[in-house]
Write a protein that holds these residues in place. Sequence first.
Motif, PDB file in Angstrom:
ATOM      1  N   ASN A 133     110.899   5.148  37.036  1.00  0.00           N
ATOM      2  CA  ASN A 133     111.667   5.587  38.208  1.00  0.00           C
ATOM      3  C   ASN A 133     112.581   4.498  38.769  1.00  0.00           C
ATOM      4  O   ASN A 133     113.551   4.809  39.454  1.00  0.00           O
ATOM      5  CB  ASN A 133     110.713   6.094  39.297  1.00  0.00           C
ATOM      6  CG  ASN A 133     110.108   7.441  38.950  1.00  0.00           C
ATOM      7  OD1 ASN A 133     110.782   8.311  38.396  1.00  0.00           O
ATOM      8  ND2 ASN A 133     108.844   7.633  39.255  1.00  0.00           N
ATOM      9  N   ASP A 134     112.291   3.241  38.477  1.00  0.00           N
ATOM     10  CA  ASP A 134     113.137   2.151  38.950  1.00  0.00           C
ATOM     11  C   ASP A 134     114.362   2.033  38.048  1.00  0.00           C
ATOM     12  O   ASP A 134     114.230   1.869  36.823  1.00  0.00           O
ATOM     13  CB  ASP A 134     112.356   0.843  38.946  1.00  0.00           C
ATOM     14  CG  ASP A 134     113.203  -0.321  39.442  1.00  0.00           C
ATOM     15  OD1 ASP A 134     113.366  -0.456  40.663  1.00  0.00           O
ATOM     16  OD2 ASP A 134     113.722  -1.078  38.591  1.00  0.00           O
ATOM     17  N   SER A 135     115.552   2.105  38.622  1.00  0.00           N
ATOM     18  CA  SER A 135     116.780   2.139  37.820  1.00  0.00           C
ATOM     19  C   SER A 135     117.001   0.850  37.037  1.00  0.00           C
ATOM     20  O   SER A 135     117.449   0.882  35.888  1.00  0.00           O
ATOM     21  CB  SER A 135     117.989   2.427  38.720  1.00  0.00           C
ATOM     22  OG  SER A 135     118.145   1.417  39.704  1.00  0.00           O
ATOM     23  N   ALA A 145     114.656  -1.294  35.952  1.00  0.00           N
ATOM     24  CA  ALA A 145     113.673  -1.341  34.866  1.00  0.00           C
ATOM     25  C   ALA A 145     114.063  -0.387  33.742  1.00  0.00           C
ATOM     26  O   ALA A 145     113.900  -0.699  32.552  1.00  0.00           O
ATOM     27  CB  ALA A 145     112.285  -0.990  35.400  1.00  0.00           C
ATOM     28  N   ARG A 146     114.590   0.757  34.112  1.00  0.00           N
ATOM     29  CA  ARG A 146     115.023   1.743  33.123  1.00  0.00           C
ATOM     30  C   ARG A 146     116.168   1.177  32.274  1.00  0.00           C
ATOM     31  O   ARG A 146     116.186   1.300  31.050  1.00  0.00           O
ATOM     32  CB  ARG A 146     115.462   3.016  33.858  1.00  0.00           C
ATOM     33  CG  ARG A 146     115.467   4.261  33.031  1.00  0.00           C
ATOM     34  CD  ARG A 146     115.490   5.510  33.885  1.00  0.00           C
ATOM     35  NE  ARG A 146     116.566   5.551  34.847  1.00  0.00           N
ATOM     36  CZ  ARG A 146     116.405   5.529  36.166  1.00  0.00           C
ATOM     37  NH1 ARG A 146     115.185   5.454  36.679  1.00  0.00           N
ATOM     38  NH2 ARG A 146     117.441   5.601  36.993  1.00  0.00           N
ATOM     39  N   LEU A 147     117.108   0.549  32.946  1.00  0.00           N
ATOM     40  CA  LEU A 147     118.252  -0.040  32.264  1.00  0.00           C
ATOM     41  C   LEU A 147     117.827  -1.174  31.337  1.00  0.00           C
ATOM     42  O   LEU A 147     118.286  -1.268  30.185  1.00  0.00           O
ATOM     43  CB  LEU A 147     119.250  -0.554  33.306  1.00  0.00           C
ATOM     44  CG  LEU A 147     120.606  -1.047  32.797  1.00  0.00           C
ATOM     45  CD1 LEU A 147     121.376   0.078  32.150  1.00  0.00           C
ATOM     46  CD2 LEU A 147     121.405  -1.625  33.964  1.00  0.00           C
ATOM     47  N   ASN A 148     116.938  -2.031  31.812  1.00  0.00           N
ATOM     48  CA  ASN A 148     116.468  -3.151  30.996  1.00  0.00           C
ATOM     49  C   ASN A 148     115.704  -2.675  29.762  1.00  0.00           C
ATOM     50  O   ASN A 148     115.793  -3.280  28.691  1.00  0.00           O
ATOM     51  CB  ASN A 148     115.586  -4.079  31.837  1.00  0.00           C
ATOM     52  CG  ASN A 148     116.385  -4.870  32.865  1.00  0.00           C
ATOM     53  OD1 ASN A 148     117.567  -5.125  32.660  1.00  0.00           O
ATOM     54  ND2 ASN A 148     115.747  -5.238  33.963  1.00  0.00           N
ATOM     55  N   ARG A 177     120.216   8.733  34.750  1.00  0.00           N
ATOM     56  CA  ARG A 177     120.480   8.130  36.055  1.00  0.00           C
ATOM     57  C   ARG A 177     120.933   6.671  35.965  1.00  0.00           C
ATOM     58  O   ARG A 177     120.372   5.794  36.626  1.00  0.00           O
ATOM     59  CB  ARG A 177     119.250   8.249  36.957  1.00  0.00           C
ATOM     60  CG  ARG A 177     118.805   9.690  37.125  1.00  0.00           C
ATOM     61  CD  ARG A 177     117.667   9.826  38.106  1.00  0.00           C
ATOM     62  NE  ARG A 177     117.207  11.201  38.157  1.00  0.00           N
ATOM     63  CZ  ARG A 177     116.248  11.650  38.964  1.00  0.00           C
ATOM     64  NH1 ARG A 177     115.644  10.811  39.788  1.00  0.00           N
ATOM     65  NH2 ARG A 177     115.894  12.925  38.956  1.00  0.00           N
ATOM     66  N   VAL A 178     121.939   6.427  35.143  1.00  0.00           N
ATOM     67  CA  VAL A 178     122.482   5.078  35.040  1.00  0.00           C
ATOM     68  C   VAL A 178     123.147   4.713  36.357  1.00  0.00           C
ATOM     69  O   VAL A 178     123.938   5.483  36.903  1.00  0.00           O
ATOM     70  CB  VAL A 178     123.502   4.998  33.890  1.00  0.00           C
ATOM     71  CG1 VAL A 178     124.190   3.634  33.868  1.00  0.00           C
ATOM     72  CG2 VAL A 178     122.817   5.277  32.555  1.00  0.00           C
ATOM     73  N   ASP A 179     122.822   3.534  36.881  1.00  0.00           N
ATOM     74  CA  ASP A 179     123.462   3.045  38.102  1.00  0.00           C
ATOM     75  C   ASP A 179     124.953   2.873  37.822  1.00  0.00           C
ATOM     76  O   ASP A 179     125.343   2.203  36.865  1.00  0.00           O
ATOM     77  CB  ASP A 179     122.836   1.702  38.489  1.00  0.00           C
ATOM     78  CG  ASP A 179     123.315   1.200  39.846  1.00  0.00           C
ATOM     79  OD1 ASP A 179     124.428   1.572  40.262  1.00  0.00           O
ATOM     80  OD2 ASP A 179     122.589   0.418  40.481  1.00  0.00           O
ATOM     81  N   HIS A 180     125.783   3.497  38.669  1.00  0.00           N
ATOM     82  CA  HIS A 180     127.237   3.436  38.443  1.00  0.00           C
ATOM     83  C   HIS A 180     127.748   2.001  38.411  1.00  0.00           C
ATOM     84  O   HIS A 180     128.757   1.707  37.758  1.00  0.00           O
ATOM     85  CB  HIS A 180     127.970   4.244  39.512  1.00  0.00           C
ATOM     86  CG  HIS A 180     127.673   3.834  40.924  1.00  0.00           C
ATOM     87  ND1 HIS A 180     128.363   2.839  41.568  1.00  0.00           N
ATOM     88  CD2 HIS A 180     126.752   4.287  41.818  1.00  0.00           C
ATOM     89  CE1 HIS A 180     127.891   2.692  42.797  1.00  0.00           C
ATOM     90  NE2 HIS A 180     126.898   3.552  42.973  1.00  0.00           N
ATOM     91  N   LYS A 181     127.030   1.101  39.079  1.00  0.00           N
ATOM     92  CA  LYS A 181     127.460  -0.302  39.088  1.00  0.00           C
ATOM     93  C   LYS A 181     127.240  -0.976  37.738  1.00  0.00           C
ATOM     94  O   LYS A 181     127.823  -2.031  37.465  1.00  0.00           O
ATOM     95  CB  LYS A 181     126.697  -1.081  40.171  1.00  0.00           C
ATOM     96  CG  LYS A 181     126.944  -0.568  41.585  1.00  0.00           C
ATOM     97  CD  LYS A 181     126.034  -1.269  42.582  1.00  0.00           C
ATOM     98  CE  LYS A 181     126.190  -0.682  43.978  1.00  0.00           C
ATOM     99  NZ  LYS A 181     125.212  -1.260  44.933  1.00  0.00           N
TER     100      LYS A 181
END
Length: 529
Positions: free
Chosen positions: A245-247, A249-252, A264-268
């Motif tokens: 659920n943490d964006s 951590a998901r990205l990493n 739910r990729v952070d737009h930044k």
Amino acid sequence: MSELDYWNGRLLKGAVSRREFMGRAAALGASSLAISTMLASADARADETPKKGGVLRLGLGGGSTTDSIDVTSYNDSVMIDTGHGLFDGIVEWGQDGRPHPDLAESFEPANGAKDWIFNLRKGIKFSNGQEFTADDAIYSLNLHRGDTKSGGASTFKPVTDIKKLDKYQIQISLNGPDADLPYALTDYHVGIVPDGFKDWAKPVGTGAFSLDKFDPGVRISLKKTRDYWKPDRGWLDGIEVTVINDSSARLNALISGQIDAINRVDHKAVALLSKSPKLQIVRASGGWHAVMAMQCDKAPYDNPDIRMALKLATDREQILKALFSGYGTVGNDHPIPPNDPYFNKELPQRKYDPDKAAAAFKKAGLTDPKILLQASDAAFNGAVDEGALLQASASKAGIKVDLKKEPADGFWDNVWLKGAFVSSYWGGRAAATQMLSVAYAGSAPWNETHWNNEKFEKLLADARGETDEAKRKPYIWEMQAMLNEQGGAIIPVFKDWLDAHLDKVGGHTPHGGFDMDNGYIMQKAWLKS
């Protein structure tokens, strides 16, 4: 066609091996450069041809320890995606924005669209070997009717009867005409199970996969146990879902290769991800939109000039850039997104205009109207910042907006639908009439702006009852124009869906409905290697 073209065509189709092609091409006098180019083209084509096998690893936000396989309980991404892996629906919301047959082979209206006939596919088997029939469809649809806590219950409120016409045909009857009933049946809650089924711990469906392990809010494992009945889907041997659920951590997890695809990729982070040749962004325009809702029957928002002043005082471009890094489109104060087939493309786009906002505010003739926006990031991440941006842009028009930051806890129960000017959002709906009905019909329980207009109600009824697209379009266009000019919703932006995957993942395509290909990634995705 030359003989070399013939052999190149066979290579692209996979009808000959690379070694055989090289021998034939060389015998025909082709240069080494030409042969290399053709082989590269074949490799690229093969890379985009779906392959069977492999286990796809998904890292998904939107999971909870309270999750259940029960289709009536779904409320977020993890179970929506899982549900589409295990079960099929009667109708599917296609990438073209329209309803397409799923377990129903075809459907057509009758009795002026008060009845709908669904002709079901024959020969479809559940995971337990049982054949799918009308009895299963009726039982599954009735899970969302009557005394139920189903999240899909609102879809079925207009349904008065569902009856069996024969083994492979059902009729759904409504309390009034609805040309968009097939859209409503694309609801992700409408998964089909066998007649009388109740054991959700051991789900039985017609989907591409069966349940292997289920640890709610942590991990889900699905496996392929038989050939899927859809010939162009169900390529994978299995799916492993890790709830993250943490964006960050998901990205990493994606960047490190622990996960193959995320939602739910952070737009930044999009610019950073786009620089990597091993990662791909999947971006889709959709119906998710931010709202600042003014209740049209409460002062000072019962004054149409005040509503217009605040709409003109909203800097939409700034909100889109500051809050979403430009990944979306500006809104026009109605809830129908640009990718909807009934979007009114001739309606002029409202722009930020402090001078016109000041003039409308003065025209209202009110002495020091108290304008208070209640905002909370419970609505969406950035809702409070959106309020601050409105506060700043309105001040340039001489309009004072007070901003009250509400706590996330209790926001939906204590503030939304109660405050006169409140931040909110909507995820969009499959059909324009659905979106207009659920949020702007006078009797709608979630009518957050208290919009109630007799002409609008007639247009909405006419649109729902008209099956001829050319005739119903003017009704839907006019409703958008009415909300744009007179309504109580400031809708500054429509946000894009942003997913990402490793370059070895194929079949992960954009869809305007929801993230991860509207939840169908498990059916559609495949692994290139």
